[in-house]
Design a protein around this motif. Structure first.
Motif, PDB file in Angstrom:
ATOM      1  N   GLY A   2      63.818  29.613 -15.453  1.00 21.66           N
ATOM      2  CA  GLY A   2      63.690  31.033 -15.205  1.00 21.66           C
ATOM      3  C   GLY A   2      63.509  31.823 -16.481  1.00 21.66           C
ATOM      4  O   GLY A   2      63.212  31.274 -17.537  1.00 21.66           O
ATOM      5  N   ILE A   3      63.728  33.104 -16.365  1.00 18.02           N
ATOM      6  CA  ILE A   3      63.575  34.025 -17.477  1.00 18.02           C
ATOM      7  C   ILE A   3      64.970  34.297 -18.035  1.00 18.02           C
ATOM      8  O   ILE A   3      65.881  34.682 -17.288  1.00 18.02           O
ATOM      9  N   THR A   4      65.144  34.105 -19.342  1.00 14.37           N
ATOM     10  CA  THR A   4      66.454  34.265 -19.967  1.00 14.37           C
ATOM     11  C   THR A   4      66.383  35.158 -21.198  1.00 14.37           C
ATOM     12  O   THR A   4      65.296  35.425 -21.716  1.00 14.37           O
ATOM     13  N   ASN A   7      70.867  38.397 -24.627  1.00 13.94           N
ATOM     14  CA  ASN A   7      71.627  39.627 -24.471  1.00 13.94           C
ATOM     15  C   ASN A   7      72.063  39.827 -23.014  1.00 13.94           C
ATOM     16  O   ASN A   7      71.238  40.070 -22.135  1.00 13.94           O
ATOM     17  N   PHE A   8      73.375  39.762 -22.775  1.00 13.74           N
ATOM     18  CA  PHE A   8      73.921  39.883 -21.425  1.00 13.74           C
ATOM     19  C   PHE A   8      73.609  41.242 -20.800  1.00 13.74           C
ATOM     20  O   PHE A   8      73.253  41.329 -19.618  1.00 13.74           O
ATOM     21  N   ILE A   9      73.726  42.314 -21.568  1.00  9.74           N
ATOM     22  CA  ILE A   9      73.465  43.658 -21.045  1.00  9.74           C
ATOM     23  C   ILE A   9      71.996  43.808 -20.673  1.00  9.74           C
ATOM     24  O   ILE A   9      71.653  44.366 -19.625  1.00  9.74           O
ATOM     25  N   GLU A  10      71.117  43.271 -21.507  1.00  5.54           N
ATOM     26  CA  GLU A  10      69.680  43.310 -21.210  1.00  5.54           C
ATOM     27  C   GLU A  10      69.379  42.550 -19.915  1.00  5.54           C
ATOM     28  O   GLU A  10      68.599  43.017 -19.086  1.00  5.54           O
ATOM     29  N   ALA A  11      70.007  41.405 -19.744  1.00  9.11           N
ATOM     30  CA  ALA A  11      69.789  40.612 -18.530  1.00  9.11           C
ATOM     31  C   ALA A  11      70.216  41.390 -17.292  1.00  9.11           C
ATOM     32  O   ALA A  11      69.492  41.425 -16.286  1.00  9.11           O
ATOM     33  N   ASN A  12      71.377  42.037 -17.342  1.00  5.73           N
ATOM     34  CA  ASN A  12      71.856  42.807 -16.194  1.00  5.73           C
ATOM     35  C   ASN A  12      70.954  43.997 -15.902  1.00  5.73           C
ATOM     36  O   ASN A  12      70.663  44.296 -14.740  1.00  5.73           O
ATOM     37  N   THR A  13      70.503  44.675 -16.951  1.00  5.71           N
ATOM     38  CA  THR A  13      69.629  45.838 -16.770  1.00  5.71           C
ATOM     39  C   THR A  13      68.302  45.436 -16.146  1.00  5.71           C
ATOM     40  O   THR A  13      67.833  46.054 -15.186  1.00  5.71           O
ATOM     41  N   LYS A  14      67.694  44.383 -16.682  1.00  4.16           N
ATOM     42  CA  LYS A  14      66.403  43.938 -16.159  1.00  4.16           C
ATOM     43  C   LYS A  14      66.527  43.390 -14.738  1.00  4.16           C
ATOM     44  O   LYS A  14      65.649  43.605 -13.907  1.00  4.16           O
ATOM     45  N   SER A  15      67.625  42.706 -14.448  1.00  4.18           N
ATOM     46  CA  SER A  15      67.852  42.200 -13.087  1.00  4.18           C
ATOM     47  C   SER A  15      67.968  43.348 -12.099  1.00  4.18           C
ATOM     48  O   SER A  15      67.432  43.279 -10.987  1.00  4.18           O
ATOM     49  N   SER A  39      71.844  34.204 -21.067  1.00  2.00           N
ATOM     50  CA  SER A  39      71.855  35.121 -19.925  1.00  2.00           C
ATOM     51  C   SER A  39      70.576  35.005 -19.113  1.00  2.00           C
ATOM     52  O   SER A  39      69.483  35.182 -19.635  1.00  2.00           O
ATOM     53  N   VAL A  40      70.729  34.733 -17.835  1.00  2.00           N
ATOM     54  CA  VAL A  40      69.582  34.586 -16.938  1.00  2.00           C
ATOM     55  C   VAL A  40      69.200  35.944 -16.369  1.00  2.00           C
ATOM     56  O   VAL A  40      70.040  36.663 -15.841  1.00  2.00           O
ATOM     57  N   ILE A  41      67.916  36.281 -16.495  1.00  2.00           N
ATOM     58  CA  ILE A  41      67.398  37.514 -15.905  1.00  2.00           C
ATOM     59  C   ILE A  41      66.977  37.261 -14.464  1.00  2.00           C
ATOM     60  O   ILE A  41      67.342  37.998 -13.559  1.00  2.00           O
ATOM     61  N   CYS A  42      66.203  36.184 -14.259  1.00  2.00           N
ATOM     62  CA  CYS A  42      65.753  35.858 -12.908  1.00  2.00           C
ATOM     63  C   CYS A  42      65.232  34.428 -12.865  1.00  2.00           C
ATOM     64  O   CYS A  42      64.986  33.805 -13.888  1.00  2.00           O
ATOM     65  N   SER A  43      65.033  33.952 -11.652  1.00  3.05           N
ATOM     66  CA  SER A  43      64.394  32.663 -11.424  1.00  3.05           C
ATOM     67  C   SER A  43      62.894  32.815 -11.656  1.00  3.05           C
ATOM     68  O   SER A  43      62.336  33.893 -11.448  1.00  3.05           O
ATOM     69  N   ILE A  44      62.238  31.752 -12.043  1.00  7.97           N
ATOM     70  CA  ILE A  44      60.788  31.796 -12.218  1.00  7.97           C
ATOM     71  C   ILE A  44      60.109  32.123 -10.885  1.00  7.97           C
ATOM     72  O   ILE A  44      59.031  32.725 -10.858  1.00  7.97           O
ATOM     73  N   ASN A  45      60.750  31.795  -9.780  1.00  2.00           N
ATOM     74  CA  ASN A  45      60.190  32.078  -8.457  1.00  2.00           C
ATOM     75  C   ASN A  45      60.156  33.568  -8.128  1.00  2.00           C
ATOM     76  O   ASN A  45      59.482  33.981  -7.188  1.00  2.00           O
ATOM     77  N   ASP A  46      60.879  34.382  -8.891  1.00  2.00           N
ATOM     78  CA  ASP A  46      60.882  35.828  -8.682  1.00  2.00           C
ATOM     79  C   ASP A  46      59.731  36.523  -9.405  1.00  2.00           C
ATOM     80  O   ASP A  46      59.476  37.699  -9.178  1.00  2.00           O
ATOM     81  N   VAL A  47      59.044  35.805 -10.274  1.00  2.00           N
ATOM     82  CA  VAL A  47      57.983  36.378 -11.104  1.00  2.00           C
ATOM     83  C   VAL A  47      56.656  36.353 -10.355  1.00  2.00           C
ATOM     84  O   VAL A  47      56.285  35.338  -9.767  1.00  2.00           O
ATOM     85  N   THR A  48      55.928  37.479 -10.377  1.00  2.00           N
ATOM     86  CA  THR A  48      54.619  37.536  -9.728  1.00  2.00           C
ATOM     87  C   THR A  48      53.473  37.339 -10.720  1.00  2.00           C
ATOM     88  O   THR A  48      52.459  36.748 -10.376  1.00  2.00           O
ATOM     89  N   THR A  49      53.648  37.830 -11.952  1.00  2.00           N
ATOM     90  CA  THR A  49      52.590  37.764 -12.959  1.00  2.00           C
ATOM     91  C   THR A  49      53.201  37.513 -14.337  1.00  2.00           C
ATOM     92  O   THR A  49      54.257  38.063 -14.655  1.00  2.00           O
ATOM     93  N   ILE A  50      52.519  36.699 -15.130  1.00  2.00           N
ATOM     94  CA  ILE A  50      52.891  36.510 -16.533  1.00  2.00           C
ATOM     95  C   ILE A  50      51.682  36.852 -17.391  1.00  2.00           C
ATOM     96  O   ILE A  50      50.584  36.352 -17.156  1.00  2.00           O
TER      97      ILE A  50
END
Length: 75
Positions: A2-4, A7-15, A39-50
């Motif tokens: 996934g996307i990591t 920064n824990f605060i950044e991960a929570n904000t982006k999530s 810190s995990v932001i999201c699963s790769i399966n949540d991403v639509t475009t890179i």
């Protein structure tokens, strides 16, 4: 996988932002791939475009396309 971020605060904000969005677009240069942070932001399966740089190997681009992610590779 996934996307990591380190920064824990950044991960929570982006999530939180992702939870109310229709699309998830990740902008990352090729050096960011295959890196794992705490810190995990999201699963790769949540991403639509890179959107990434042209240095990313073609087989990695195809791997993401095969799981349904739109890949935009810049010059």
């Amino acid at each position: 996988s996934g996307i990591t971020t380190p920064n824990f605060i950044e991960a929570n904000t982006k999530s939180a932002m992702m939870s109310i969005s229709n699309k998830v677009i990740v902008v990352a240069d090729s050096s960011k791939f295959n890196k794992i942070n705490l810190s995990v932001i999201c699963s790769i399966n949540d991403v639509t475009t890179i959107i990434t740089s042209k240095n990313l190997e073609d087989n990695m681009v195809k791997e993401y396309e095969n799981i349904g992610i739109e890949m935009i590779v810049s010059d």
